[in-house]
Scaffold this motif. Structure first.
Motif, PDB file in Angstrom:
ATOM      1  N   ARG A  14       0.821  -1.030   0.024  1.00 45.49           N
ATOM      2  CA  ARG A  14      -0.374  -0.027  -0.501  1.00 45.49           C
ATOM      3  C   ARG A  14       0.460   1.284   0.085  1.00 45.49           C
ATOM      4  O   ARG A  14       0.649   2.435  -0.630  1.00 45.49           O
ATOM      5  CB  ARG A  14      -0.582  -0.023   0.933  1.00 45.49           C
TER       6      ARG A  14
ATOM      7  N   LEU B 264       0.886   4.409  -2.047  1.00 45.53           N
ATOM      8  CA  LEU B 264       0.231   6.749  -1.711  1.00 45.53           C
ATOM      9  C   LEU B 264       1.032   6.695  -2.139  1.00 45.53           C
ATOM     10  O   LEU B 264       1.447   8.239  -2.463  1.00 45.53           O
ATOM     11  CB  LEU B 264       0.165   5.784  -0.186  1.00 45.53           C
TER      12      LEU B 264
ATOM     13  N   ARG C 159      -2.866  10.046   6.769  1.00 44.55           N
ATOM     14  CA  ARG C 159      -3.257   8.938   6.648  1.00 44.55           C
ATOM     15  C   ARG C 159      -4.325   8.718   7.566  1.00 44.55           C
ATOM     16  O   ARG C 159      -4.245   8.863   8.208  1.00 44.55           O
ATOM     17  CB  ARG C 159      -2.527   8.464   6.232  1.00 44.55           C
TER      18      ARG C 159
ATOM     19  N   TRP D 122      -5.800  10.761   2.542  1.00 39.10           N
ATOM     20  CA  TRP D 122      -5.549   9.739   2.127  1.00 39.10           C
ATOM     21  C   TRP D 122      -6.367   7.887   3.525  1.00 39.10           C
ATOM     22  O   TRP D 122      -6.744   9.040   4.454  1.00 39.10           O
ATOM     23  CB  TRP D 122      -4.753   8.214   1.934  1.00 39.10           C
TER      24      TRP D 122
ATOM     25  N   THR E 247      -7.839   5.008   4.181  1.00 34.38           N
ATOM     26  CA  THR E 247      -7.649   4.550   4.489  1.00 34.38           C
ATOM     27  C   THR E 247      -8.289   3.241   5.618  1.00 34.38           C
ATOM     28  O   THR E 247      -9.485   3.503   5.597  1.00 34.38           O
ATOM     29  CB  THR E 247      -5.994   3.856   5.249  1.00 34.38           C
ATOM     30  N   ASP E 248      -8.654   1.962   5.254  1.00 27.43           N
ATOM     31  CA  ASP E 248      -9.036   0.298   6.393  1.00 27.43           C
ATOM     32  C   ASP E 248      -9.890   0.625   5.837  1.00 27.43           C
ATOM     33  O   ASP E 248     -10.615   0.377   6.739  1.00 27.43           O
ATOM     34  CB  ASP E 248      -7.990   0.280   7.152  1.00 27.43           C
TER      35      ASP E 248
ATOM     36  N   LYS F 137      -7.712  -3.373   2.687  1.00 30.86           N
ATOM     37  CA  LYS F 137      -6.284  -3.048   1.964  1.00 30.86           C
ATOM     38  C   LYS F 137      -7.132  -1.834   0.697  1.00 30.86           C
ATOM     39  O   LYS F 137      -6.413  -1.907  -0.664  1.00 30.86           O
ATOM     40  CB  LYS F 137      -5.250  -3.587   1.131  1.00 30.86           C
TER      41      LYS F 137
ATOM     42  N   TYR G  24      -8.359   2.250  -0.049  1.00 30.34           N
ATOM     43  CA  TYR G  24      -7.759   3.992   0.195  1.00 30.34           C
ATOM     44  C   TYR G  24      -8.075   4.730  -0.786  1.00 30.34           C
ATOM     45  O   TYR G  24      -8.572   4.168  -2.278  1.00 30.34           O
ATOM     46  CB  TYR G  24      -5.598   4.253   0.126  1.00 30.34           C
TER      47      TYR G  24
ATOM     48  N   SER H 119      -6.674  -0.226  -4.711  1.00 30.25           N
ATOM     49  CA  SER H 119      -6.588  -1.280  -3.234  1.00 30.25           C
ATOM     50  C   SER H 119      -5.340  -1.470  -3.696  1.00 30.25           C
ATOM     51  O   SER H 119      -4.865  -2.060  -4.823  1.00 30.25           O
ATOM     52  CB  SER H 119      -7.825  -2.021  -3.525  1.00 30.25           C
TER      53      SER H 119
END
Ligand code: ASP
Length: 573
Positions: free
Chosen positions: A231, A235, A260, A415, A417-418, A459, A461, A474
C-alpha cells in the motif's frame, strides 16, 4: 510593432465610427483590434461595413502602436492595432444564439445545445486547455516512472464496480451483448499477470447510475496498476503525481506525505468518508453524558446501541435564529435523523429547550467537552451510529460552507485507508464488496472470513481533496484461494464466479504477482485544478444531469430495420 501580418479569426465585436470601423478579431489566443479605413484599403473598408458578429475573416496589415490615449490596458494586445490593407470574408455567420462575450449569463440548456458556440468562449476554452495540460503532465509523469500506457477494450464483459452496465447488442450473436467497461479493472490486473509491471491509461469508463448531480454516464479515469508493491508504495508514488499536477498546473505546493486517516477515524471525526479537512468543527461524542438521562430521544437512542454526538459552532457564526434552527433540523431529517437539539452557551449557563430533561451534570459535561464560551452553539443528534455520522457530517459541511469557515484557497488532500472489506446489503440480502470483489483483505483480518466478514478491513484507499473523492484503489487479491473465499462471502457461488470472472480466476493460477493500483477521476481532478463548479464545465461535450446530449440528441430511437438486424423487439409503454 511594424511587422506585416495575416490574421484569421472571428469577428468578436464591430464598432462603426463613421470614417473608421473597428473590429475585435478573435481566435483561441485572444483578441486583437483591427482598423478598417478608406485610407488603409478601400475595398477592405467596403467589406467591413457588412461584417457581423462571428463572421470568419482573413486580413492583412502592419502592426502599429495605437494612438496615444486609445490604449486598452485590459487587453493583452491593448497597445497595438492592425490597420487593414486587405480583407477576405471566409464565411458568414448567423447571429449567435447567445452572446459570446461572457457578459450576460446564458442558460445551460442553450449552452449545451449549441456547445460549439459555447466552446468559442475564452473561459470555456481556458478550461479545456488546463485539461490538456493535465493530460500532458500525467503522461510525462508515468513515462518518467517506467509505466506503460496500454489501451483496454471498450466492448467487453460486465465489470464489477457495482453500477449498472451500458450494453451493446452483438448483431452476429443474437441475444448476446457486450458491456461497456465501468473501469478496466480486470484488464489491468491481467496486465500484471502478463508481467507488464507498471501500467497506466487515461481511459473512458461508463456507468449507468441513477441520476445524481455532478455525475456523467461516461467519464475519464487515470487508471493505474503496479506489481510487487504494498500500500505505501502506491500511496507514495500517487501523492507525488498529485503534487506534480498541482505544482505544474496550478503553481501550488502541497505538503507531503498526505495525512492518512483510517476510515473508522474519518467517520468518527468528520461523519463522512470524504471529509473536508480544510476546517475543524469535529464531531464530538457525548453519548456517555446523555445515557440514562430523562431526555427520552437521546437516552433511548443510546440504549438501542446508538450514539449522541454534536458539533460546535463558534460565537458569532452560531447566532442562529429559531427559523434557521428549524431549517437545519429539516436538513438533517433528509439524512434520516429524527431531530436536532440545539444548545447555546450564555452568561447564565448552557441553555437548550431540552436542558431540564438532561440535568445539571450532563449540561456541565457538555460545556467541558466542547470547551464552550459565551455565544457558542452546539448542535446535537442522537440516533443509530450511521445516521448520526452522516447527518452531522453533512450538516458540518453545509455550515462550513454557509458560514464561510472554509478557506477556499486551501488544497487539503487526505488518504482514507482501512475501509471495511464488505458490507451487508439489506436490498440484496447478502454481503457486497465495499470497493470491488478483487480488493485484498488486511492480512491479520483473514481469519474473520468465517466468523465476522463485516469486521474485516480491506487494503483499500481513497484520495479525498477538500471533501471530494478524487481517487480510489486497493491492493488486490493475488491468491486463488483467497479470491474464492471472497466470492463465497459475497454469495457468488464458485460456478457463478467462474461464469462471470472465470478468466481472472484462471489467470490467478498461472503465477500472479502481488499487485495493486488506483484510479483517479480525471474530470474531478480538472475541476479542482480549474475551480470549476460543475463537472460539465470541464468536459468538451458533456451530457446533462439527465444523461442526454442536447447537441446531438442522444440517446435516440432506432429505426425498425436496425432493431431487426440486432434481433431486438421493443417493449416500451
Ligand atoms: N477500478 C477501480 C474504480 O474504478 C479503481 C481501482 O481499484 O483501481 O474505482
Amino acid at each position: 510593432m511594424g511587422e506585416s501580418v495575416t490574421l484569421m479569426g472571428w469577428v468578436h465585436r464591430r464598432r462603426d465610427h463613421g470614417g473608421l470601423i473597428f473590429v475585435d478579431l478573435r481566435d483561441r489566443e485572444g483578441i486583437v483590434q483591427i482598423v478598417f479605413g478608406p485610407e488603409h484599403g478601400r475595398d477592405a473598408y467596403e467589406r467591413a461595413r457588412r461584417l457581423r458578429s462571428e463572421y470568419v475573416i482573413a486580413v492583412r496589415g502592419q502592426v502599429r502602436r495605437r494612438p496615444a490615449g486609445t490604449e486598452n490596458l485590459q487587453l493583452k494586445t491593448g497597445e497595438v492595432e492592425v490597420p487593414v490593407i486587405d480583407a477576405v470574408v471566409l464565411n458568414e455567420a448567423r447571429t449567435p444564439v447567445f452572446p459570446l462575450d461572457e457578459e450576460r449569463p446564458v442558460s445551460e440548456e442553450l449552452r449545451l445545445t449549441y456547445r460549439y458556440l459555447d466552446l468559442r468562449r475564452p473561459s470555456v476554452q481556458g478550461t479545456l486547455r488546463i485539461r490538456h495540460r493535465t493530460y500532458q503532465v500525467v503522461r510525462a509523469f508515468f513515462d518518467q516512472h517506467g509505466f506503460i500506457e496500454v489501451e483496454t477494450p471498450v466492448l467487453t464483459r460486465a465489470t464489477p464496480e457495482g453500477a449498472r452496465d451500458y450494453l451493446v447488442p452483438a448483431r452476429i450473436y443474437p441475444g448476446q451483448f457486450f458491456a461497456l467497461p465501468q473501469s478496466p479493472q480486470l484488464f489491468k490486473q491481467l496486465l500484471m499477470v502478463a508481467g507488464l509491471d507498471r501500467y497506466f491509461q487515461i481511459v473512458k469508463c461508463f456507468r449507468d447510475e441513477d441520476l445524481r448531480a455532478d455525475r456523467q454516464p461516461e467519464f475519464t479515469q487515470i487508471d493505474v496498476e503496479m506489481s510487487f508493491v504494498d500500500r505505501e508504495d502506491v500511496l507514495t508514488l500517487m501523492e507525488e503525481l498529485i503534487a506534480v499536477l498541482f505544482r505544474e498546473v496550478n503553481e501550488i505546493e502541497l505538503d507531503r506525505p498526505f495525512p492518512r486517516l483510517p476510515y473508522q477515524e474519518a467517520v468518527a471525526t468528520y461523519g463522512l468518508d470524504n471529509p473536508d479537512t480544510r476546517f475543524e468543527m469535529f464531531l464530538v461524542d457525548i453519548s456517555d453524558l446523555c445515557a440514562g438521562t430523562s431526555f427520552r430521544p437521546l437516552a433511548e437512542a443510546i440504549a438501542r446501541g446508538g450514539h449522541v454526538k454534536g458539533i460546535k459552532v463558534k460565537g458569532e457564526a452560531g447566532a442562529f435564529s429559531r427559523k434557521a434552527i428549524d431549517d437545519l433540523t429539516e436538513y438533517v431529517k433528509g439524512y434520516g435523523a429524527k431531530g436536532l437539539s440545539p444548545f447555546r452557551m450564555t452568561k447564565e449557563g448552557l441553555q437548550s429547550p431540552v436542558a431540564k430533561h438532561l440535568g445539571a451534570d450532563a449540561l456541565q459535561g457538555i460545556v467541558h467537552r466542547f470547551d464552550l464560551e459565551d455565544g457558542d452553539v452546539v448542535l446535537v443528534i442522537g440516533d443509530n451510529p450511521m445516521v448520526v455520522a452522516e447527518a452531522l457530517g453533512r450538516l458540518r459541511v453545509k455550515l462550513g460552507r454557509e458560514l464561510g469557515l472554509i478557506e477556499e484557497t486551501l488544497v487539503r488532500p487526505v488518504w482514507i485507508t482501512d475501509f471495511p472489506l464488505v458490507q451487508y446489503s439489506e436490498e440484496e440480502k447478502r454481503f457486497v464488496a465495499v470497493h470491488h470483489p478483487f480488493t485484498a483483505p488486511v492480512d491479520e483480518d483473514l481469519p474473520l472470513f468465517d466468523s465476522a466478514p463485516e469486521r474485516m478491513r480491506a487494503k483499500a484507499y481513497d484520495l479525498v481533496i477538500n471533501g471530494q473523492e478524487v481517487g480510489g484503489g486497493s491492493i488486490r487479491i493475488h491468491q486463488r484461494d483467497v479470491q474464492s473465499r471472497m466470492f463465497a462471502t459475497l454469495g457468488l457461488a464458485e460456478a457463478e464466479g467462474k461464469e462471470k470472472f472465470g478468466f481472472l480466476l484462471e489467470a490467478l493460477d498461472f503465477g500472479t504477482p502481488p499487485h495493486g493500483g488506483i484510479a483517479f477521476g480525471f474530470d474531478r481532478l480538472v475541476m479542482l485544478l480549474t475551480g470549476a463548479e460543475s463537472i460539465r464545465e470541464v468536459i468538451a461535450f458533456p451530457k446533462t444531469q439527465r444523461a442526454q446530449c442536447l447537441m446531438t440528441g442522444a440517446p435516440a430511437a432506432l429505426d425498425p430495420r436496425q432493431l431487426k438486424e440486432l434481433h431486438l423487439k421493443l417493449d416500451v409503454t
